[in-house]
Design an enzyme around this catalytic site. Structure first.
Site, short mmCIF file in Angstrom:
data_model
loop_
_atom_site.label_atom_id
_atom_site.label_comp_id
_atom_site.label_asym_id
_atom_site.label_seq_id
_atom_site.Cartn_x
_atom_site.Cartn_y
_atom_site.Cartn_z
N SER A 97 -41.81 -12.02 7.42
CA SER A 97 -41.68 -11.92 5.97
C SER A 97 -43.03 -11.72 5.28
O SER A 97 -44.05 -12.25 5.72
CB SER A 97 -41.05 -13.18 5.40
OG SER A 97 -39.80 -13.41 5.99
N GLU A 125 -32.44 -15.32 16.86
CA GLU A 125 -32.66 -16.39 15.89
C GLU A 125 -31.32 -16.84 15.30
O GLU A 125 -31.04 -18.03 15.20
CB GLU A 125 -33.57 -15.90 14.76
CG GLU A 125 -33.71 -16.92 13.64
CD GLU A 125 -34.82 -16.60 12.63
OE1 GLU A 125 -35.16 -15.40 12.50
OE2 GLU A 125 -35.34 -17.54 12.01
C1 LIG Z 1 -37.59 -22.76 5.15
C2 LIG Z 1 -37.88 -21.31 5.41
C3 LIG Z 1 -38.57 -20.94 6.56
C4 LIG Z 1 -38.86 -19.61 6.80
N1 LIG Z 1 -39.58 -19.29 7.94
C5 LIG Z 1 -39.92 -18.00 8.16
C6 LIG Z 1 -40.73 -17.64 9.29
O1 LIG Z 1 -41.08 -18.49 10.09
N2 LIG Z 1 -41.09 -16.35 9.44
C7 LIG Z 1 -40.70 -15.38 8.58
O2 LIG Z 1 -41.06 -14.24 8.80
N3 LIG Z 1 -39.94 -15.67 7.50
C8 LIG Z 1 -39.54 -16.96 7.27
N4 LIG Z 1 -38.78 -17.28 6.16
C9 LIG Z 1 -38.43 -16.23 5.21
C10 LIG Z 1 -36.98 -15.79 5.27
O3 LIG Z 1 -36.76 -14.96 6.33
C11 LIG Z 1 -36.67 -15.11 3.93
O4 LIG Z 1 -36.72 -16.11 2.95
C12 LIG Z 1 -35.32 -14.47 3.88
O5 LIG Z 1 -35.27 -13.35 4.71
C13 LIG Z 1 -34.93 -14.04 2.45
O6 LIG Z 1 -35.94 -13.35 1.80
P1 LIG Z 1 -36.45 -13.81 0.35
O7 LIG Z 1 -36.70 -15.25 0.39
O8 LIG Z 1 -37.55 -12.92 -0.02
O9 LIG Z 1 -35.21 -13.59 -0.60
P2 LIG Z 1 -34.82 -12.23 -1.35
O10 LIG Z 1 -34.74 -11.16 -0.35
O11 LIG Z 1 -35.71 -12.06 -2.51
O12 LIG Z 1 -33.35 -12.55 -1.82
C14 LIG Z 1 -33.03 -13.13 -3.09
C15 LIG Z 1 -31.51 -13.12 -3.21
O13 LIG Z 1 -31.04 -11.78 -3.19
C16 LIG Z 1 -30.04 -11.62 -2.20
N5 LIG Z 1 -30.08 -10.27 -1.65
C17 LIG Z 1 -31.18 -9.57 -1.25
N6 LIG Z 1 -30.81 -8.38 -0.78
C18 LIG Z 1 -29.46 -8.31 -0.87
C19 LIG Z 1 -28.47 -7.35 -0.52
N7 LIG Z 1 -28.82 -6.18 0.04
N8 LIG Z 1 -27.16 -7.62 -0.73
C20 LIG Z 1 -26.79 -8.81 -1.29
N9 LIG Z 1 -27.68 -9.76 -1.64
C21 LIG Z 1 -28.99 -9.52 -1.42
C22 LIG Z 1 -30.40 -12.66 -1.16
O14 LIG Z 1 -29.28 -12.97 -0.34
C23 LIG Z 1 -30.82 -13.82 -2.04
O15 LIG Z 1 -29.68 -14.49 -2.50
C24 LIG Z 1 -38.45 -18.63 5.90
C25 LIG Z 1 -37.75 -18.99 4.75
C26 LIG Z 1 -37.46 -20.33 4.49
C27 LIG Z 1 -36.70 -20.70 3.26
#
Ligand SMILES: Cc1cc2nc3c(=O)[nH]c(=O)nc-3n(C[C@H](O)[C@H](O)[C@H](O)COP(=O)(O)OP(=O)(O)OC[C@H]3O[C@@H](n4cnc5c(N)ncnc54)[C@H](O)[C@@H]3O)c2cc1C
Lengths: 401, 373
Positions: free
Chosen positions: A125, A240
């Site tokens: 991410s 994962e």
């Molecule tokens: C506790 C924790 C640990 C993590 N650890 C890691 C890690 O070790 N390594 C790593 O790389 N990442 C990690 N992450 C990141 C995680 O993979 C991302 O948070 C996740 O993929 C969502 O991305 P975002 O937070 O940017 O949300 P966003 O992508 O900004 O999403 C916001 C909202 O929009 C919705 N949304 C987005 N696109 C769509 C779509 N096409 N259709 C419908 N709804 C949609 C999402 O479902 C969500 O509700 C971690 C996250 C957390 C919370």
């Protein structure tokens, strides 16, 4: 032939049995302990007990799917600590190296994963690449035998404990976004890698921002071909999702008992006492969660076994993740509710689970994304229009197509 | 034929909304709220709040208060929730100030807090093990332990309602007479253990209608107001964040899956605000056990749904301490357990409904408490 009693005979010398009193954390919530997991992995690596399907040369025991299943069910009788700190290596990087890595890479990295000696993190991410993972911008440019990496990752769990990271980077910005990506292994102590922990609302500081400024990575540390990063990432992500919490930590039962600890704890609070009074709703909810858990455990086990035996769990992993997450959230809510008003306190029953629960349906790909995957790949439903598929990433990254 | 006379309208002075909103908007920044959580209080915000006189709103002027109606005090509490202002506005004013004024006890200087009362099911009481003995001269000796007493560590006075010889009695003891163990709730707000062990204070019999049940209702109403504000703000944060956050080349608010979360949150915000306003209006006019019970149940359930929806729509950003969403979600998780859980208020409503019988059910729904008479 491997029998349950044979496995017990081997494990009795290495591990403690679970008792009614055994309570373990899940997904590291509220804990910074590395020692218990490390001691457990060090104890089991010789016999290859924790990753039985891996080659015996690399910390496994070349087990078949059936043997793996048997070992898994016997392991549940023992105290297997929460392996959260080690989960990326054990559950994701290991299988990815077995699928895509060179013999040299497997030789270098697998055994220290299995023994707990080296912790890994997942640098996927970025600030602009969350659900839209293929939008990663961290760049890797070739410079003779090495690559030079620069950019920023975020939400990188375990970064501050890690020796290595599996890192998705952009090697060709002229290609459409899924095509110009390549997977690398990067040493976290390398020059130019800066880890800055972020505090979470549950007070853990388990994820970090990672800034990468001209860090050098040998071409021998590239996993898969140049431009094949997305395929490797998909292997890792499906592991994962399928594997979320499949072994270690949390619940489990002592031998001969079918009652998981979370139900025993509800009973001890008196929340299940009265079958007809105001507690009925809780009994009903507890049994409904239990039934769903049993169904999803078997399904998840099947997906995980397919994954460990070399195949990729594919979209089945998305279904497993949705169910595991839903169960975690429902249990957290129920436990906290059963504690009554005392559950409002920071030391109340179910506190850490309640403040951690919202993250479960976000990390590892959100619920919405898992449902999109199931809709498109299992049911064959049409996807959202994707305007950026065939446009060079250099163009599509500007956003708002 | 009976003629129904429309009740007097209950109006909240707009100046109150404006002034309190501006004050909190300036003082309750993300950093200030976080700092209050880390240190267990925000004396500077409390002081500025007191200067406006809002700390004693709805406490009669004869009793040293600022006057004003209960509905106005509830509006201020809604704004406290909206800004997650880290101050004991409910305890000091409409709960503690009210009890002291009703019993004719003198209001000492400084902050007053209140021990949450014993619920009928015993499940959420703060003072389940407290007892009182009275001396002939109006002094009282308290013993036992009260749990989850809001802001006790910063209070000068602890007030509680006890039964003595079958009479409801209001007791006021100096905090210096008690041993206080600081404990945080999920949002880091003080919910301390107060151990009385012979603490001596003043006591007076409470007038008719002022007892543990009445305190439970008023406390529940205060929480509904706080929750209405918090859900509203949480919902606004989520709408703006999802409109700014771009993934897959568009703001995530354009995905219908995300819009559904926004709609849940918006419905819940509207629902709880309406419940709070109706309950406050009826409680300003007189007794409102039905409206308050219904409002707290609605608020508790809405809090569970709305926190889930807002967190999900935020993705990982909402999980970090540096982004303010958690100030609201953690408060909502705590407040929903305070002054009565879903189960408690469901049971109360159920008793009212079965009490009026089949023919009384529809009038109860349409006329509320008035139909209970
Ligand atoms: C506790 C924790 C640990 C993590 N650890 C890691 C890690 O070790 N390594 C790593 O790389 N990442 C990690 N992450 C990141 C995680 O993979 C991302 O948070 C996740 O993929 C969502 O991305 P975002 O937070 O940017 O949300 P966003 O992508 O900004 O999403 C916001 C909202 O929009 C919705 N949304 C987005 N696109 C769509 C779509 N096409 N259709 C419908 N709804 C949609 C999402 O479902 C969500 O509700 C971690 C996250 C957390 C919370």
């Amino acid at each position: 032939m491997l029998t349950a009693d044979g496995i017990r005979a081997a494990l009795d010398g290495l591990l403690e049995r679970r008792t009614d009193q055994t309570r373990l954390t899940s997904m590291g919530a509220g804990s910074d302990d590395l020692d218990d997991g490390r001691a457990y992995l060090a104890a089991t690596v010789e016999g290859g007990w924790h990753v039985p399907t891996w080659p015996s040369a690399h910390g496994g025991r070349d087990a078949s799917v059936a043997e793996n299943q048997l070992i898994g069910s016997v392991l549940r009788e023992y105290v297997v600590p929460d392996l959260y700190p080690f989960a990326i290596g054990l559950g994701m990087v290991g299988p990815a190296l077995l699928a895509h890595g060179t013999a040299e890479q497997q030789e270098r990295w697998l055994r220290p994963i299995a023994s707990g000696a080296e912790i890994w993190c997942q640098m996927f991410s970025e600030p602009e690449a969350g659900s839209d993972l293929a939008n990663v911008a961290l760049s890797a440019e070739r410079d003779g035998d090495v690559w030079r990496l620069g950019g920023q990752k975020t939400w990188t769990s375990r970064a501050m404990w890690s020796k290595w990271a599996i890192c998705l980077a952009r090697t060709d910005p002229e290609q459409p976004k899924h095509k110009g990506l390549t997977m690398f292994v990067i040493a976290m102590d390398a020059h130019g890698v800066d880890v800055r922990p972020l505090r979470q609302m549950n007070n853990d500081a388990h994820f970090s921002e990672v800034f990468v400024d001209d860090a050098v990575v040998s071409d021998a540390w590239r996993v898969g071909d140049v431009g094949e990063g997305w395929r490797v990432a998909m292997t890792i992500l499906s592991h994962e999702r399928a594997g979320a919490g499949s072994r270690g930590g949390g619940d489990g039962a002592k031998r001969g008992s079918r009652v998981p600890t979370w139900i025993a704890d509800l009973a001890a609070l008196g929340a299940l006492d009265d079958p007809v009074g105001s507690h009925t709703v809780r009994r009903d909810e507890a049994m409904s969660i239990y039934a769903a858990d049993m169904a999803s455990r078997w399904t998840a086990q099947r997906a995980a076994d397919e994954a460990r035996s070399g195949g990729s769990p594919g979209p089945a992993g998305s279904g497993a993740k949705l169910r595991t997450v839903s169960s975690y959230k429902r249990r957290a809510f129920l436990a906290n509710r059963a504690a009554g008003a005392a559950g409002m306190l920071e030391d109340g029953h179910g506190y850490i689970e309640t403040v951690t629960a919202p993250s479960m349906s976000i990390r590892g790909g959100t619920d919405e994304i898992q449902r999109n995957i199931l809709g498109e790949r299992v049911l064959g439903l049409p996807g959202e229009p994707r305007l950026d598929r065939d446009v060079p990433w250099r163009e599509s990254r500007k956003g708002l197509l | 034929m009976s003629v129904r006379i429309a009740p007097e309208p209950v109006v909240v002075d707009e100046l109150i909304t404006e002034t309190a909103g501006r004050l909190f908007g300036e003082l309750c920044t993300h950093e200030a709220v976080q700092a209050a959580e880390d240190s267990g209080g925000a004396p500077d915000i409390w002081e500025a709040f007191c200067e406006t006189g809002f700390d004693l709103i709805a406490v009669p002027e004869e009793a040293g208060g600022s006057g004003g109606t209960l509905a106005e005090a509830i509006e201020v509490l809604r704004l406290v929730g909206y800004h997650s202002a880290p101050i004991p506005a409910a305890e000091n004013g409409i709960l503690g100030g009210w009890l002291l004024a009703q019993a004719g006890l003198e209001r000492p200087d400084g902050l007053v807090t209140v021990v949450p009362p014993r619920a009928a099911d015993g499940g959420w009481s703060g003072g389940e093990t407290c007892s009182v003995s009275l001396n002939g001269d109006g002094t009282a000796v308290l013993s036992g332990e009260a749990h989850r007493v809001p802001w006790a560590r910063s209070a000068e006075t602890v007030v509680c309602v006890c039964e003595f010889d079958g009479t409801s009695t209001v007791v006021s003891v100096p905090a210096s007479e008690c041993t206080i163990t600081p404990l945080p709730n999920m949002a880091g707000e003080p919910r301390d253990t107060v151990s009385f062990d012979g603490a001596t204070g003043r006591a007076a019999p409470a007038p008719h209608g002022v007892d543990a049940d009445a305190l439970a209702q008023r406390g529940a109403l205060s929480r509904v107001a706080l929750m209405a504000g918090a859900i509203e703000k949480m919902c606004q944060l989520t709408v703006s964040y999802t409109n700014e956050r771009v993934q897959f080349g568009r703001p995530v608010a354009r995905f219908q899956a995300v819009q559904q979360h926004l709609v849940w949150a918006a419905q819940d915000a509207a629902l709880v605000r309406m419940a709070a306003e109706v309950a406050a209006r009826e409680a300003t006019r007189g007794d409102a056990p039905f409206e308050i019970a219904a409002a707290k149940l609605v608020a508790n359930q809405a809090a569970a749904r709305a926190t889930k929806a807002c967190h999900q729509a935020h993705g990982a950003m909402g999980m970090t301490q540096e982004y303010p969403l958690h100030h609201f979600s953690r408060r909502l998780w705590s407040w929903r357990k305070e002054y009565g859980s879903d189960a408690h208020w469901s049971a109360v409503l159920g008793q009212m409904a079965t009490g009026v019988g089949a023919d009384g059910l529809y009038p109860l729904i349409t006329s509320g408490t008035a139909a209970l008479a």
